[in-house]
Design a protein around this motif. Structure first.
Motif, short mmCIF file in Angstrom:
data_model
loop_
_atom_site.label_atom_id
_atom_site.label_comp_id
_atom_site.label_asym_id
_atom_site.label_seq_id
_atom_site.Cartn_x
_atom_site.Cartn_y
_atom_site.Cartn_z
N ASN A 1 0.83 -1.06 0.02
CA ASN A 1 -0.04 0.03 0.19
C ASN A 1 0.76 1.36 -0.07
O ASN A 1 2.03 1.30 0.33
CB ASN A 1 -0.93 0.10 1.02
N ILE A 2 0.47 2.23 -0.13
CA ILE A 2 1.22 3.37 -0.54
C ILE A 2 1.71 4.16 0.96
O ILE A 2 2.47 4.99 0.70
CB ILE A 2 0.22 4.82 -1.23
N SER A 3 0.95 3.66 1.98
CA SER A 3 1.62 4.42 3.26
C SER A 3 2.97 3.55 3.65
O SER A 3 3.63 4.46 4.61
CB SER A 3 0.29 3.99 4.33
N GLY A 4 3.13 2.32 3.11
CA GLY A 4 4.49 1.77 3.38
C GLY A 4 4.37 1.00 4.85
O GLY A 4 5.34 0.12 5.32
N VAL A 5 3.13 0.77 5.34
CA VAL A 5 2.85 0.03 6.53
C VAL A 5 2.76 -1.28 6.00
O VAL A 5 2.02 -1.57 5.00
CB VAL A 5 1.69 0.32 7.23
N PRO A 6 3.45 -2.39 6.78
CA PRO A 6 3.50 -3.67 6.13
C PRO A 6 2.10 -4.29 5.83
O PRO A 6 1.17 -4.41 6.89
CB PRO A 6 4.35 -4.57 7.07
N SER A 7 1.64 -4.92 4.61
CA SER A 7 0.37 -5.44 4.31
C SER A 7 0.53 -6.92 4.64
O SER A 7 0.37 -7.78 3.73
CB SER A 7 0.10 -5.28 2.79
N ILE A 8 0.35 -7.03 5.91
CA ILE A 8 0.39 -8.53 6.51
C ILE A 8 -0.92 -8.89 7.00
O ILE A 8 -1.21 -9.91 7.64
CB ILE A 8 1.46 -8.70 7.66
N GLY A 9 -1.90 -8.13 7.03
CA GLY A 9 -3.29 -8.26 7.54
C GLY A 9 -3.07 -8.31 8.97
O GLY A 9 -2.31 -7.61 9.48
N ASP A 10 -4.16 -9.16 9.67
CA ASP A 10 -3.98 -9.10 11.25
C ASP A 10 -3.51 -10.44 11.80
O ASP A 10 -4.09 -11.30 11.33
CB ASP A 10 -5.65 -8.87 11.64
N LEU A 11 -2.60 -10.27 12.36
CA LEU A 11 -1.81 -11.59 13.16
C LEU A 11 -2.12 -12.11 14.07
O LEU A 11 -1.76 -12.60 15.06
CB LEU A 11 -0.45 -11.71 12.93
N SER A 12 -3.45 -11.33 14.76
CA SER A 12 -3.81 -11.40 16.24
C SER A 12 -4.23 -12.90 16.47
O SER A 12 -4.95 -13.45 15.63
CB SER A 12 -5.22 -10.54 16.44
N SER A 13 -4.20 -13.31 17.68
CA SER A 13 -4.52 -14.64 18.16
C SER A 13 -4.59 -14.61 19.60
O SER A 13 -4.53 -13.23 20.32
CB SER A 13 -3.31 -15.65 17.90
N ASN A 14 -4.96 -15.71 20.41
CA ASN A 14 -4.71 -15.64 21.86
C ASN A 14 -3.36 -15.17 22.26
O ASN A 14 -3.27 -14.82 23.52
CB ASN A 14 -5.13 -16.97 22.52
#
Length: 420
Positions: free
Chosen positions: A172-185
């Motif tokens: 994306n143009i912001s440069g924030v890593p496009s890795i989605g949400d790795l949330s878990s317990n």
């Protein structure tokens, strides 16, 4: 809406930009920093040649921070088909999210699985759901490039998917890593000031703690983790749907100390229940050792702010609700108890204005330093004395914060002690 003083234009421009830092909060009861860091580095290595180096924050050992990725494209690629998303989805993309099925407003006919597409945001709200034609406008903004995981027939019409990833973002143009949400317990994607907020509350094992407006429960779980699941934590939200969000986290983590109720916290104080057990709401006076009031607010701090439909009438409504909640919180707090009031807004009326109101209305409440400090001081000329401005925390433009390596959303934190 914003106090007109030097820096107002800077603040407004900052609100339109994407936070450059992504933060995860690790559940140290079930995982470790090293384990999740290894998982995170593995995920980043599959997408990027120049892997951004994660970093940590002194004083908050449960936090992992990911900086921006260098060298991302800021222009659409020639000959790629287009898809269009709405502004809320666009903001999520710029924060590193993939695109779920409900977020796809339009997709060109003939778009195939696995095909790369240019992703645009419809800031004007003119794009009709399901269309395959596109309009040209200055308000049609390119945000990144992704890979198609669902086709048109899966997205539009009757009996279609309303869940699942439709477009997996490559960049994306912001440069924030496009890795989605790795949330878990074991770890949770969470805004940095929200993590600081619970650290300011500083809940201790064995205490009775109230989270007045708890959904979706992210701060609640942090409270339980810092207490090592030892004590009593009451989490409330107004509707059953929101309370269920917290209950799912309770079930997933198997917390023993957490109780969840659907209840209106503006009606939480019952003067006739003094001395009774903290079982079900409403509760009697002086029932809680610590209270977190992360209040309903205008949310003008959730960056990037690509568009907003908030009206002056809506803005004026929030302080009224916040005062009702604060009045209940003061009554529910034990003597020597701690109250933390926070918002994800940057307006003076919802922040410094509320602090000033509490101090005027409740002489038993003392404003204290909101430690640990990572934000900046409160707004000047807003009714707070200079030392009081230094006690509260505002998260704003990076150069305004005490911890300049973390660029996050706009946020406000204040802390009170009930002295009598």
């Amino acid at each position: 809406m914003f106090k007109q003083q030097p820096g107002t234009r800077q603040l407004l421009e900052w609100l339109c930009r994407t936070p450059s830092t992504t933060t995860y909060r690790i559940n140290l009861l079930s995982s470790s920093i090293s384990d999740f860091t290894a998982k995170l580095q593995q995920t980043l290595s599959t997408k990027y040649q120049n892997i951004p180096k994660v970093f940590h924050i002194n004083g908050i050992p449960e936090v992992i921070c990911i900086p921006k990725v260098d060298g991302v494209s800021t222009s659409p690629l020639k000959d790629l088909k287009e898809i269009m998303v709405d502004s809320s989805c666009g903001a999520a993309i710029l924060r590193g999210a993939h695109i779920f099925a409900p977020g796809v407003l339009s997709m060109q006919s003939g778009t195939k699985l696995g095909e790369k597409v240019n992703v645009f945001v419809d800031l004007e709200g003119k794009c009709k759901k399901g269309t395959n034609t596109f309009y040209e406008s200055e308000q049609k903004v390119f945000v990144g490039i992704g890979e198609v995981k669902m086709q048109r027939y899966q997205l539009y019409g009757e009996n279609v998917a309303n869940h699942g990833i439709a477009i997996e973002m490559d960049s994306n143009i912001s440069g924030v890593p496009s890795i989605g949400d790795l949330s878990s317990n074991d770890a949770l994607l969470q805004n940095f000031p929200s993590i600081v907020c619970v650290r300011v509350l500083d809940p201790q094992p064995g205490e009775i703690v109230l989270d007045m407006c708890a959904a979706p429960g992210n701060k609640t779980t942090h409270i339980v983790e810092l207490m090592r699941d030892n004590g009593t934590v009451i989490a409330l939200d107004k509707t059953e749907n929101k309370a269920d969000l917290i209950r799912r986290k309770l079930k997933a983590n198997n917390f023993k100390s957490l109780k969840v109720f659907a209840f209106d916290s503006t009606k939480l104080l019952n003067d006739n229940n003094e001395g009774s057990e903290v079982d079900t709401p409403p509760f009697g006076p002086c029932s809680f050792d610590r209270i977190l009031l992360d209040a309903p607010c205008s949310a003008i701090g959730n960056r990037p702010l690509l568009s907003s439909n908030i009206t002056p009438k809506m803005l004026k409504s929030y302080p009224k609700v916040q005062k009702k909640l604060l009045r209940n919180a003061v009554g529910l707090l034990k003597i020597n108890g701690v109250l933390v009031y926070s918002t994800c807004s940057v307006t003076e009326e919802e922040n410094e204005g509320m602090v000033q109101w509490v101090l005027e209305q409740f002489p038993e409440m003392k404003l204290v330093e909101a430690m640990p400090y990572f934000g900046g001081p409160g707004i000047g000329e807003c009714g707070l004395a200079e030392d009081q401005r230094q006690f509260v925390q505002r998260f704003g433009p990076t150069e305004y914060n005490r911890h300049s390596s973390v660029d996050s959303i706009g946020f406000f934190i204040s802390k009170f002690v009930k002295i009598s």
